[in-house]
Motif scaffolding. Structure first.
Motif, PDB file in Angstrom:
ATOM      1  N   ARG A  95     -13.873  25.200 -24.343  1.00 16.10           N
ATOM      2  CA  ARG A  95     -12.422  25.398 -24.357  1.00 16.10           C
ATOM      3  C   ARG A  95     -11.750  24.297 -25.166  1.00 16.10           C
ATOM      4  O   ARG A  95     -10.801  24.550 -25.921  1.00 16.10           O
ATOM      5  CB  ARG A  95     -11.876  25.434 -22.932  1.00 16.10           C
ATOM      6  CG  ARG A  95     -12.255  26.689 -22.162  1.00 16.10           C
ATOM      7  CD  ARG A  95     -11.807  26.611 -20.707  1.00 16.10           C
ATOM      8  NE  ARG A  95     -10.349  26.677 -20.591  1.00 16.10           N
ATOM      9  CZ  ARG A  95      -9.693  26.454 -19.453  1.00 16.10           C
ATOM     10  NH1 ARG A  95     -10.359  26.096 -18.359  1.00 16.10           N
ATOM     11  NH2 ARG A  95      -8.376  26.564 -19.408  1.00 16.10           N
ATOM     12  N   ALA A  96     -12.241  23.078 -25.021  1.00 16.31           N
ATOM     13  CA  ALA A  96     -11.692  21.961 -25.800  1.00 16.31           C
ATOM     14  C   ALA A  96     -11.958  22.160 -27.285  1.00 16.31           C
ATOM     15  O   ALA A  96     -11.084  21.899 -28.132  1.00 16.31           O
ATOM     16  CB  ALA A  96     -12.302  20.639 -25.329  1.00 16.31           C
ATOM     17  N   ALA A  97     -13.156  22.637 -27.624  1.00 18.50           N
ATOM     18  CA  ALA A  97     -13.501  22.875 -29.028  1.00 18.50           C
ATOM     19  C   ALA A  97     -12.620  23.971 -29.620  1.00 18.50           C
ATOM     20  O   ALA A  97     -12.109  23.844 -30.745  1.00 18.50           O
ATOM     21  CB  ALA A  97     -14.975  23.262 -29.138  1.00 18.50           C
ATOM     22  N   ALA A  98     -12.450  25.057 -28.881  1.00 15.81           N
ATOM     23  CA  ALA A  98     -11.618  26.162 -29.366  1.00 15.81           C
ATOM     24  C   ALA A  98     -10.179  25.711 -29.575  1.00 15.81           C
ATOM     25  O   ALA A  98      -9.536  26.059 -30.577  1.00 15.81           O
ATOM     26  CB  ALA A  98     -11.685  27.326 -28.387  1.00 15.81           C
ATOM     27  N   ARG A 185     -14.794  40.085 -29.389  1.00 12.51           N
ATOM     28  CA  ARG A 185     -13.395  39.922 -28.984  1.00 12.51           C
ATOM     29  C   ARG A 185     -12.966  38.460 -29.070  1.00 12.51           C
ATOM     30  O   ARG A 185     -11.853  38.147 -29.498  1.00 12.51           O
ATOM     31  CB  ARG A 185     -13.194  40.450 -27.560  1.00 12.51           C
ATOM     32  CG  ARG A 185     -13.243  41.961 -27.444  1.00 12.51           C
ATOM     33  CD  ARG A 185     -12.725  42.419 -26.093  1.00 12.51           C
ATOM     34  NE  ARG A 185     -13.617  42.034 -25.006  1.00 12.51           N
ATOM     35  CZ  ARG A 185     -14.580  42.800 -24.528  1.00 12.51           C
ATOM     36  NH1 ARG A 185     -14.789  44.001 -25.054  1.00 12.51           N
ATOM     37  NH2 ARG A 185     -15.341  42.388 -23.529  1.00 12.51           N
ATOM     38  N   LEU A 186     -13.853  37.567 -28.685  1.00 13.11           N
ATOM     39  CA  LEU A 186     -13.550  36.140 -28.733  1.00 13.11           C
ATOM     40  C   LEU A 186     -13.359  35.671 -30.175  1.00 13.11           C
ATOM     41  O   LEU A 186     -12.421  34.924 -30.484  1.00 13.11           O
ATOM     42  CB  LEU A 186     -14.667  35.350 -28.058  1.00 13.11           C
ATOM     43  CG  LEU A 186     -14.546  33.823 -28.035  1.00 13.11           C
ATOM     44  CD1 LEU A 186     -13.233  33.394 -27.399  1.00 13.11           C
ATOM     45  CD2 LEU A 186     -15.727  33.215 -27.288  1.00 13.11           C
ATOM     46  N   GLY A 193      -5.690  33.219 -34.288  1.00 20.34           N
ATOM     47  CA  GLY A 193      -4.980  32.043 -33.823  1.00 20.34           C
ATOM     48  C   GLY A 193      -4.340  32.199 -32.457  1.00 20.34           C
ATOM     49  O   GLY A 193      -3.419  31.457 -32.105  1.00 20.34           O
ATOM     50  N   ASP A 194      -4.839  33.122 -31.656  1.00 18.43           N
ATOM     51  CA  ASP A 194      -4.269  33.403 -30.338  1.00 18.43           C
ATOM     52  C   ASP A 194      -4.847  32.428 -29.308  1.00 18.43           C
ATOM     53  O   ASP A 194      -5.929  32.649 -28.766  1.00 18.43           O
ATOM     54  CB  ASP A 194      -4.575  34.852 -29.943  1.00 18.43           C
ATOM     55  CG  ASP A 194      -3.771  35.319 -28.745  1.00 18.43           C
ATOM     56  OD1 ASP A 194      -3.468  34.483 -27.881  1.00 18.43           O
ATOM     57  OD2 ASP A 194      -3.468  36.534 -28.673  1.00 18.43           O
ATOM     58  N   VAL A 195      -4.121  31.370 -29.035  1.00 18.28           N
ATOM     59  CA  VAL A 195      -4.605  30.324 -28.138  1.00 18.28           C
ATOM     60  C   VAL A 195      -4.812  30.838 -26.722  1.00 18.28           C
ATOM     61  O   VAL A 195      -5.859  30.614 -26.104  1.00 18.28           O
ATOM     62  CB  VAL A 195      -3.620  29.129 -28.115  1.00 18.28           C
ATOM     63  CG1 VAL A 195      -4.068  28.079 -27.099  1.00 18.28           C
ATOM     64  CG2 VAL A 195      -3.511  28.506 -29.499  1.00 18.28           C
ATOM     65  N   GLU A 196      -3.800  31.537 -26.199  1.00 18.94           N
ATOM     66  CA  GLU A 196      -3.872  32.007 -24.809  1.00 18.94           C
ATOM     67  C   GLU A 196      -5.007  32.998 -24.610  1.00 18.94           C
ATOM     68  O   GLU A 196      -5.760  32.907 -23.630  1.00 18.94           O
ATOM     69  CB  GLU A 196      -2.542  32.648 -24.410  1.00 18.94           C
ATOM     70  CG  GLU A 196      -2.481  33.049 -22.945  1.00 18.94           C
ATOM     71  CD  GLU A 196      -1.116  33.585 -22.540  1.00 18.94           C
ATOM     72  OE1 GLU A 196      -1.039  34.259 -21.493  1.00 18.94           O
ATOM     73  OE2 GLU A 196      -0.131  33.331 -23.273  1.00 18.94           O
ATOM     74  N   LEU A 201     -10.406  34.516 -22.690  1.00 18.91           N
ATOM     75  CA  LEU A 201     -11.690  35.175 -22.949  1.00 18.91           C
ATOM     76  C   LEU A 201     -12.867  34.225 -22.715  1.00 18.91           C
ATOM     77  O   LEU A 201     -13.927  34.651 -22.238  1.00 18.91           O
ATOM     78  CB  LEU A 201     -11.719  35.725 -24.376  1.00 18.91           C
ATOM     79  CG  LEU A 201     -10.872  36.960 -24.640  1.00 18.91           C
ATOM     80  CD1 LEU A 201     -10.854  37.299 -26.135  1.00 18.91           C
ATOM     81  CD2 LEU A 201     -11.393  38.166 -23.850  1.00 18.91           C
ATOM     82  N   LEU A 202     -12.704  32.952 -23.060  1.00 22.88           N
ATOM     83  CA  LEU A 202     -13.770  31.977 -22.819  1.00 22.88           C
ATOM     84  C   LEU A 202     -14.028  31.821 -21.323  1.00 22.88           C
ATOM     85  O   LEU A 202     -15.182  31.806 -20.880  1.00 22.88           O
ATOM     86  CB  LEU A 202     -13.409  30.628 -23.435  1.00 22.88           C
ATOM     87  CG  LEU A 202     -13.891  30.353 -24.854  1.00 22.88           C
ATOM     88  CD1 LEU A 202     -13.298  29.055 -25.374  1.00 22.88           C
ATOM     89  CD2 LEU A 202     -15.411  30.314 -24.927  1.00 22.88           C
TER      90      LEU A 202
END
Length: 216
Positions: A95-98, A185-186, A193-196, A201-202
């Protein structure tokens, strides 16, 4: 299936031995709970017992091997608690990397590279082992392209345990492998660029893996 336990092509070092054993464990050549017999390994690797012991000690420190008094060294048999803990750590790292990619990186390029991997997963549908390897490649690529050496180092410590879990998960997937669609999907969420949505998804992806492993 090719074996990672083969004679070394060059003079042995504990790090080379540890790497070979780590790959063998990750790819299921040594199953969870299996005993590693020092004499057999020394013979198969064509190494002396000194460097072998040092290499095995490294894996013990990493938590991949466990020493049982008066019995020997065994591959760790991950309990449900171990599985949950490992995925908690992986989820935090990925999540931090994304987020790093989506905030400061070229998320369109990264998403495109991840989409290519997910497309290869779709093409490999029906071959759980191949999909599993692409699953690993997808997540390694995600973290690597975040450009954080520290996140990459932390993530790498969980790769072998992840491989062990993914191999254990293979039989839980139907003929149409859900993993390919999840990764597709991810990748699309990252590319747009969809952060939320990426974060959601992660979390969903990690939770699904834990439930499959714990309840299999």
């Amino acid at each position: 299936m090719s074996s990672f336990i083969q004679p070394l092509a060059q003079e042995s070092t504990p790090s080379i031995i540890a790497d070979k054993l780590r790959k063998a464990i990750g790819h299921g050549e040594f199953k969870p709970g299996a005993q590693l017999v020092e004499a057999d390994l020394a013979r198969k690797l064509h190494v002396s017992r000194g460097p072998l012991r040092e290499g095995m000690q490294r894996l013990t420190q990493e938590g991949l091997l466990v020493s049982i008094r008066n019995r020997g060294l065994f591959v760790v048999d991950m309990t449900p608690a171990d599985i949950r803990d490992m995925y908690v750590a992986r989820e935090a790292i990925e999540r931090a990397a994304a987020l790093q990619i989506l905030r400061d990186g070229d998320f369109e390029t990264v998403g495109g590279k991840l989409l290519k991997i997910s497309e290869r997963m779709l093409e490999a549908d029906g071959n759980p082992a191949a999909v599993g390897e692409l699953d690993i490649e997808f997540h390694e690529t995600l973290v690597r392209l975040a450009g954080s050496p520290r996140l990459s180092r932390m993530h790498q410590t969980y790769i072998t345990e992840t491989r062990m879990c993914i191999h254990a998960l293979e039989e839980t997937y139907a003929a149409t492998d859900a993993r390919a669609l999840e990764h597709n999907r991810l990748a699309e969420a990252i590319q747009t660029g969809d952060v939320e949505r990426t974060d959601s998804l992660l979390i969903e992806h990690m939770d699904d893996a834990v439930q499959r492993l714990v309840n299999r």
